[in-house]
Design a protein around this motif. Structure first.
Motif, PDB file in Angstrom:
ATOM      1  N   ARG A   1      20.852 -81.219 -21.081  1.00 26.96           N
ATOM      2  CA  ARG A   1      21.992 -81.982 -20.563  1.00 26.96           C
ATOM      3  C   ARG A   1      21.463 -83.201 -19.822  1.00 26.96           C
ATOM      4  NH1 ARG A   1      24.219 -78.630 -16.125  1.00 26.96           N
ATOM      5  NH2 ARG A   1      23.368 -80.073 -14.616  1.00 26.96           N
ATOM      6  N   ILE A   2      21.994 -84.377 -20.126  1.00 31.52           N
ATOM      7  CA  ILE A   2      21.454 -85.570 -19.467  1.00 31.52           C
ATOM      8  C   ILE A   2      21.678 -85.500 -17.963  1.00 31.52           C
ATOM      9  CG2 ILE A   2      21.679 -87.108 -21.453  1.00 31.52           C
ATOM     10  CD1 ILE A   2      24.112 -88.322 -19.673  1.00 31.52           C
TER      11      ILE A   2
ATOM     12  N   VAL B   1      23.816 -75.393 -31.522  1.00 31.99           N
ATOM     13  CA  VAL B   1      25.027 -76.143 -31.238  1.00 31.99           C
ATOM     14  C   VAL B   1      25.210 -76.115 -29.731  1.00 31.99           C
ATOM     15  CG1 VAL B   1      27.489 -76.361 -31.711  1.00 31.99           C
ATOM     16  CG2 VAL B   1      26.001 -75.274 -33.386  1.00 31.99           C
ATOM     17  N   ARG B   2      25.536 -77.270 -29.154  1.00 30.29           N
ATOM     18  CA  ARG B   2      25.549 -77.334 -27.695  1.00 30.29           C
ATOM     19  C   ARG B   2      26.602 -78.333 -27.255  1.00 30.29           C
ATOM     20  NH1 ARG B   2      19.818 -78.237 -26.166  1.00 30.29           N
ATOM     21  NH2 ARG B   2      20.038 -80.285 -27.023  1.00 30.29           N
ATOM     22  N   GLY B   3      27.202 -78.044 -26.130  1.00 29.28           N
ATOM     23  CA  GLY B   3      28.151 -78.997 -25.588  1.00 29.28           C
ATOM     24  C   GLY B   3      28.180 -78.900 -24.081  1.00 29.28           C
ATOM     25  N   TYR B   4      28.542 -79.979 -23.427  1.00 30.38           N
ATOM     26  CA  TYR B   4      28.662 -79.892 -21.978  1.00 30.38           C
ATOM     27  C   TYR B   4      29.650 -80.919 -21.440  1.00 30.38           C
ATOM     28  CZ  TYR B   4      25.288 -83.798 -21.903  1.00 30.38           C
ATOM     29  OH  TYR B   4      24.650 -84.979 -22.110  1.00 30.38           O
ATOM     30  N   TYR B   5      30.105 -80.616 -20.256  1.00 31.52           N
ATOM     31  CA  TYR B   5      30.932 -81.546 -19.501  1.00 31.52           C
ATOM     32  C   TYR B   5      30.225 -81.780 -18.171  1.00 31.52           C
ATOM     33  CZ  TYR B   5      34.431 -83.047 -16.177  1.00 31.52           C
ATOM     34  OH  TYR B   5      35.073 -83.728 -15.183  1.00 31.52           O
ATOM     35  N   ARG B   6      30.200 -83.018 -17.728  1.00 31.76           N
ATOM     36  CA  ARG B   6      29.515 -83.330 -16.475  1.00 31.76           C
ATOM     37  C   ARG B   6      30.333 -84.370 -15.738  1.00 31.76           C
ATOM     38  NH1 ARG B   6      25.676 -87.536 -15.175  1.00 31.76           N
ATOM     39  NH2 ARG B   6      24.268 -86.887 -13.510  1.00 31.76           N
ATOM     40  N   ARG B   7      30.478 -84.168 -14.444  1.00 31.86           N
ATOM     41  CA  ARG B   7      31.135 -85.180 -13.610  1.00 31.86           C
ATOM     42  C   ARG B   7      30.204 -85.579 -12.488  1.00 31.86           C
ATOM     43  NH1 ARG B   7      36.898 -85.860 -10.650  1.00 31.86           N
ATOM     44  NH2 ARG B   7      37.348 -86.629 -12.710  1.00 31.86           N
TER      45      ARG B   7
ATOM     46  N   LEU C   1      31.420 -86.069 -21.637  1.00 26.56           N
ATOM     47  CA  LEU C   1      31.628 -84.942 -22.540  1.00 26.56           C
ATOM     48  C   LEU C   1      30.665 -85.138 -23.700  1.00 26.56           C
ATOM     49  CD1 LEU C   1      33.657 -82.642 -22.371  1.00 26.56           C
ATOM     50  CD2 LEU C   1      35.169 -83.953 -23.860  1.00 26.56           C
ATOM     51  N   ASP C   2      29.915 -84.103 -24.046  1.00 26.77           N
ATOM     52  CA  ASP C   2      28.870 -84.280 -25.049  1.00 26.77           C
ATOM     53  C   ASP C   2      28.819 -83.072 -25.972  1.00 26.77           C
ATOM     54  OD1 ASP C   2      25.818 -85.827 -25.209  1.00 26.77           O
ATOM     55  OD2 ASP C   2      25.992 -83.816 -26.035  1.00 26.77           O
ATOM     56  N   VAL C   3      28.722 -83.315 -27.264  1.00 24.27           N
ATOM     57  CA  VAL C   3      28.467 -82.223 -28.215  1.00 24.27           C
ATOM     58  C   VAL C   3      27.297 -82.614 -29.102  1.00 24.27           C
ATOM     59  CG1 VAL C   3      30.740 -81.139 -28.300  1.00 24.27           C
ATOM     60  CG2 VAL C   3      30.294 -83.141 -29.715  1.00 24.27           C
TER      61      VAL C   3
ATOM     62  N   THR D   1      22.937 -84.351 -34.964  1.00 25.53           N
ATOM     63  CA  THR D   1      23.921 -85.380 -34.692  1.00 25.53           C
ATOM     64  C   THR D   1      24.570 -85.081 -33.346  1.00 25.53           C
ATOM     65  OG1 THR D   1      25.889 -86.494 -35.548  1.00 25.53           O
ATOM     66  CG2 THR D   1      25.712 -84.132 -35.981  1.00 25.53           C
ATOM     67  N   GLY D   2      25.049 -86.110 -32.708  1.00 28.99           N
ATOM     68  CA  GLY D   2      25.645 -85.900 -31.397  1.00 28.99           C
ATOM     69  C   GLY D   2      26.705 -86.949 -31.086  1.00 28.99           C
ATOM     70  N   TYR D   3      27.619 -86.564 -30.222  1.00 23.46           N
ATOM     71  CA  TYR D   3      28.668 -87.488 -29.792  1.00 23.46           C
ATOM     72  C   TYR D   3      28.835 -87.328 -28.283  1.00 23.46           C
ATOM     73  CZ  TYR D   3      33.216 -89.650 -29.174  1.00 23.46           C
ATOM     74  OH  TYR D   3      34.234 -90.451 -28.727  1.00 23.46           O
ATOM     75  N   ARG D   4      28.886 -88.443 -27.601  1.00 24.76           N
ATOM     76  CA  ARG D   4      29.040 -88.402 -26.146  1.00 24.76           C
ATOM     77  C   ARG D   4      30.142 -89.368 -25.731  1.00 24.76           C
ATOM     78  NH1 ARG D   4      23.717 -89.701 -23.326  1.00 24.76           N
ATOM     79  NH2 ARG D   4      23.135 -87.825 -24.461  1.00 24.76           N
ATOM     80  N   TYR D   5      30.975 -88.907 -24.832  1.00 21.69           N
ATOM     81  CA  TYR D   5      32.079 -89.730 -24.356  1.00 21.69           C
ATOM     82  C   TYR D   5      31.963 -89.861 -22.841  1.00 21.69           C
ATOM     83  CZ  TYR D   5      36.884 -90.952 -23.144  1.00 21.69           C
ATOM     84  OH  TYR D   5      38.001 -91.566 -22.634  1.00 21.69           O
ATOM     85  N   ASN D   6      31.973 -91.085 -22.351  1.00 24.11           N
ATOM     86  CA  ASN D   6      31.905 -91.338 -20.913  1.00 24.11           C
ATOM     87  C   ASN D   6      33.177 -92.041 -20.475  1.00 24.11           C
ATOM     88  OD1 ASN D   6      29.078 -90.587 -20.348  1.00 24.11           O
ATOM     89  ND2 ASN D   6      28.597 -92.303 -21.677  1.00 24.11           N
ATOM     90  N   SER D   7      33.656 -91.653 -19.324  1.00 23.10           N
ATOM     91  CA  SER D   7      34.808 -92.359 -18.769  1.00 23.10           C
ATOM     92  C   SER D   7      34.559 -92.518 -17.282  1.00 23.10           C
ATOM     93  CB  SER D   7      36.069 -91.532 -19.028  1.00 23.10           C
ATOM     94  OG  SER D   7      37.148 -92.093 -18.305  1.00 23.10           O
TER      95      SER D   7
END
Lengths: 636, 175
Positions: free
Chosen positions: A121-122, A290-296, A312-314, A332-338
């Motif tokens: 996880r970053i 397969v991995r995913g995480y949420y970080r705030r 949010l990252d998968v 492959t990976g997808y990350r969403y930052n807000s």
């Protein structure tokens, strides 16, 4: 004996003892391995450089693994301080809550070329692609190891793995069963407390942990308190459970700290992360993750900036063998930052922004000649909201020149992708006028092409050497342009850099109970401007690096279950702003009368009453005081 | 050193067509098996009867040549170490019996009974079935767990040092 005779003897051995030498590696490795202790056997693994378990001795990259035991013996209280144990990593404290950490240069308190992760996880902030080291914490006893790679690892690990990768791996919950209680106190760390309970339910294992630490303020050059006391705490859990032919992981962490400042109100920093994953090894050569995480991330520095970022990252990764000689990994990976920001003297325009990254990578490790020559080709494609598509290729080769010696080489391209700090920033002068603005869509990624060459040998089971030469060429480095029309300054890409260096390390275990490890790093950097550049910073805000670093560590297990650990480190002068060279010593004495109890005294910075490590000589440069603490740990 | 290279190269040449690479995992496990013999005491009766100290592999051999390569020239309790594959469930002539993944452990464990044989496996339920030591892969690293009761039933004395290094034992490493 002539070479022909030896060659013939070699052939004869091969022919007559096929079961023994059918596989040259099987012949040499068991000899190396059986000379190892069980403790050493337990350490064999690295999941980093090739994203696959591979013994560190054979990895075609400049790598150091800091084990959990190294961290315990170092007696440090933060992850950033533990990184000083890695070869070639410059760890400098700026104040109690701010570190400058980098490998292969470009170190600043907002260094942005290191990829930092915990269990994949970053942990660097998407805001500026650097790590807020005051927010990176974990129960240190539950860290299995920290893998540190110097040089680009971008193909597998993605943008920002420019100068290096720090991968923190926490222990499996199966390995942290039972209760741990740890209490400490010292002149600079009045309160240190750690708690962990690990249990099992049905076929799952789990742990819950919590920690709290207080740090006293340091002092300024003139002896006045620097007012940078801190209080930090973290709680979390980890659950591992077999299922679906593989293993599930669920992990959550909550961090909070209050950091004092001499010139403003207390800052607040917090992080929440929830992470899940499933991994399955079909065979030794085939696996799926397969991995995913949420970080705030939430930070509030009064008068400067308040921001929060949700990420949010998968990720998916698949490895398999192909035609016997190929080991293919793709993912492959997808990350969403807000993010939302509210500025004091640092603002962002727009204040809130959402941005995503999509990536795809593939790597093929090809056995050209078994046990002689391996070639790895990799390519990563990354699509980001700021600079669009970035390609990061990499070629690595490894040659086993003799049973216990290997050379390796690599050429890689890596990109430090643009961030909000490059594109959208508005920095205000004390009078409220805008002093600097981000480069907007014109700001591009910073590029690196790196060449590396390494040699590694373990002539005896008790001695090993590792040497790496590198040359890095950077293009489009961040600059601060003063337009012909006058201020404000505009962030652009008109600097170029060239660095080169040598990284040496050696370890020796003269006795089973005595280990010595030494490292030396030489580093040279030159930063130049494009012809049309109007940069006024000259790169001073991008890099402030020592030319020489050395480290000398010794761990001795004395009779009576007493451990003695010493770590001497030397950092040469930093040029701009100037920080004097220093040599410092950390020491620890630990006593473990039973397996349930351990008590230790650890001292940091023994050689000076106080010394600075980073930042220009102003009345407000923080100097770090000698610290001593006592720690008692119960495990049952 | 160049001379060395020539020899190694020639060896590698012959390797291309022969047995598959057993993988680092099994080279490490072979080294563990060798190491275990140094931390475990077998009853004298078990050592008096034989000419060699046998490490047996049940059913199929996942080690390739690595196990033999590890054991060659070494001794345990004064006897030369030897590796062999056994197919009969009665393996009481072995000192160590390794049951690979994919080989049903129960018949072998029944066959061994209370004989002084160190049973080593690599399946999740191996200890529950009565095995003494089980290898566990932990994030790519080979670790092991110990069923002390099973070892005692086989009249084997496991050193406290080995017990401490087993999974679930604290403190880990360096002790």
């Amino acid at each position: 004996m002539s070479s022909r005779v030896i060659a013939v003897a070699g052939v004869a051995m091969c022919l007559h003892l096929p079961a023994l030498v059918a596989d040259a590696r099987a012949q040499s490795d068991p000899q190396d391995l059986k000379a190892m202790s069980i403790e050493q056997l337990m350490q064999i693994d690295v999941t980093l450089a090739t994203r696959e378990p591979e013994p560190v001795g054979r990895t075609a990259a400049a790598i150091t693994v800091i084990t959990g035991d190294d961290i315990r013996r170092a007696g440090v209280t933060t992850i950033a301080d533990a990184l000083a144990l890695a070869d070639g990593v410059h760890v400098a404290r700026f104040n109690n809550g701010t570190w400058a950490v980098s490998a292969r240069g470009f170190n600043t308190t907002s260094a942005n070329k290191l990829l930092v992760m915990i269990d994949g996880r970053i942990e660097y902030s998407p805001l500026f692609s650097g790590t807020f080291w005051n927010m990176l914490d974990y129960a240190l006893d539950d860290i299995d190891r920290i893998e540190v790679i110097r040089g680009p690892g971008a193909t597998l690990w993605g943008a920002n793995a420019v100068n290096g990768v720090v991968n923190i791996v926490t222990r499996h919950s199966r390995d942290t069963q039972g209760t741990l209680l740890s209490f400490g106190t010292g002149n600079e760390d009045p309160a240190l407390a750690d708690f962990r309970y690990g249990g099992a339910a049905a076929d799952a294992t789990y742990r819950v942990y919590g920690k709290f630490a207080r740090r006293s303020p340091q002092i300024f050059d003139n002896g006045v308190s620097s007012g940078d006391g801190r209080r930090r705490g973290q709680v979390g859990f980890r659950v591992d459970r077999p299922g679906g032919g593989g293993e599930w992981l669920l992990k959550g962490d909550l961090f909070e700290s209050r950091d004092d400042f001499a010139d403003r109100a207390t800052g607040e920093f917090s992080e929440v992360a929830l992470q899940g994953g499933w991994s399955r090894a079909f065979t030794t050569a085939s696996n799926l993750d397969v991995r995913g995480y949420y970080r705030r991330e939430f930070r509030d520095v009064p008068l400067q900036l308040t921001h929060e970022i949700d990420t949010l990252d998968v990720d998916l990764q698949h490895g398999f063998a192909w035609r016997g000689r190929h080991r293919v990994i793709w993912g492959t990976g997808y990350r969403y930052n807000s993010d939302q920001t509210a500025g004091g003297n640092v603002r962002f325009e727009p204040p809130d922004r959402a941005y995503s990254i999509f990536s795809l990578f593939a790597q093929d490790e090809i056995v050209i000649r078994p046990d002689r020559f391996n070639l790895t080709l990799g390519l990563k494609m990354e699509q980001n909201a700021f600079s669009g598509m970035e390609w990061q290729p990499n070629i690595r080769a490894r040659v086993d020149v003799a049973p216990r010696q290997m050379i390796w080489g690599a050429v890689s391209r890596a990109v430090r992708r643009p961030t909000r700090l490059d594109a959208d920033v508005r920095a205000l002068a004390p009078d409220g006028a805008v002093a600097a603005i981000g480069g907007g869509d014109d700001f591009e990624g910073e590029n690196l092409v790196a060449g590396e060459f390494g040699y590694r040998a373990q002539p005896f089971a008790f001695a090993a050497v590792d040497a790496t030469l590198f040359t890095h060429r950077y293009d489009d480095l961040r600059s601060q342009e003063l337009p012909a029309t006058g201020p404000p300054i505009v962030v652009a890409n008109t600097l170029n850099g060239r660095t080169q260096g040598v990284e040496l390390s050696g370890s020796l275990q003269p006795l089973p109970v005595w280990r010595v490890r030494a490292s030396y790093t030489y580093f040279d950097v030159s930063i130049t401007k494009d012809i049309d550049s109007r940069d006024i910073g000259g790169g001073a805000s991008e890099a402030n690096d020592p030319s020489h670093m050395f480290g000398l560590r010794t761990d001795v297990d004395l009779p009576g279950r007493v451990e003695l650990n010493l770590f001497l480190r030397g950092i040469s002068e930093l040029p701009n702003p100037r920080v004097p060279a220093y040599t410092e010593l950390n020491g620890r004495v630990g006593w473990r009368p039973t397996r349930h109890f351990e008590v230790s005294v650890a001292a940091q910075d023994l050689l000076h009453d106080h010394h600075p490590e980073f930042g220009g000589l102003t009345p407000r440069r923080v100097e770090f005081e000698r610290s001593v603490r006592v720690l008692a740990t119960f495990r049952y | 050193m160049r001379r060395f290279l020539v020899a190694a190269l020639l060896c590698a040449g012959t390797a291309l067509t022969s047995a598959q690479d057993p993988g680092l995992e099994y080279r490490v496990k072979a080294a563990y098996l060798f190491n275990f013999t140094k931390f475990i005491e077998w009853p004298d009766a078990a050592l008096a009867s034989g000419r060699s100290f046998s490490i047996c592999v049940a059913g199929r051999n996942p080690f390739g040549p690595a196990l033999t390569a590890t054991l060659v020239g070494e001794t345990a309790a004064g006897l030369p170490l030897a590796a062999r594959v056994v197919n009969a469930p009665d393996s009481s002539a072995c000192h160590v019996l390794f049951v690979p993944r994919g080989v049903a452990a129960a018949p072998y464990l029944r066959g061994v009974g209370k004989s002084p044989v160190l049973t080593v496996g690599e399946s999740p339920d191996f200890l529950a079935q009565g095995g003494a030591i089980n290898f566990v892969l932990d994030g790519g690293r080979v670790r092991f767990e110990i069923n002390q009761g099973a070892a005692e039933r086989a009249q084997l004395k496991i050193s406290s040092r080995l017990l401490q290094l087993g999974l679930g034992s604290e403190p880990r490493g360096g002790d």
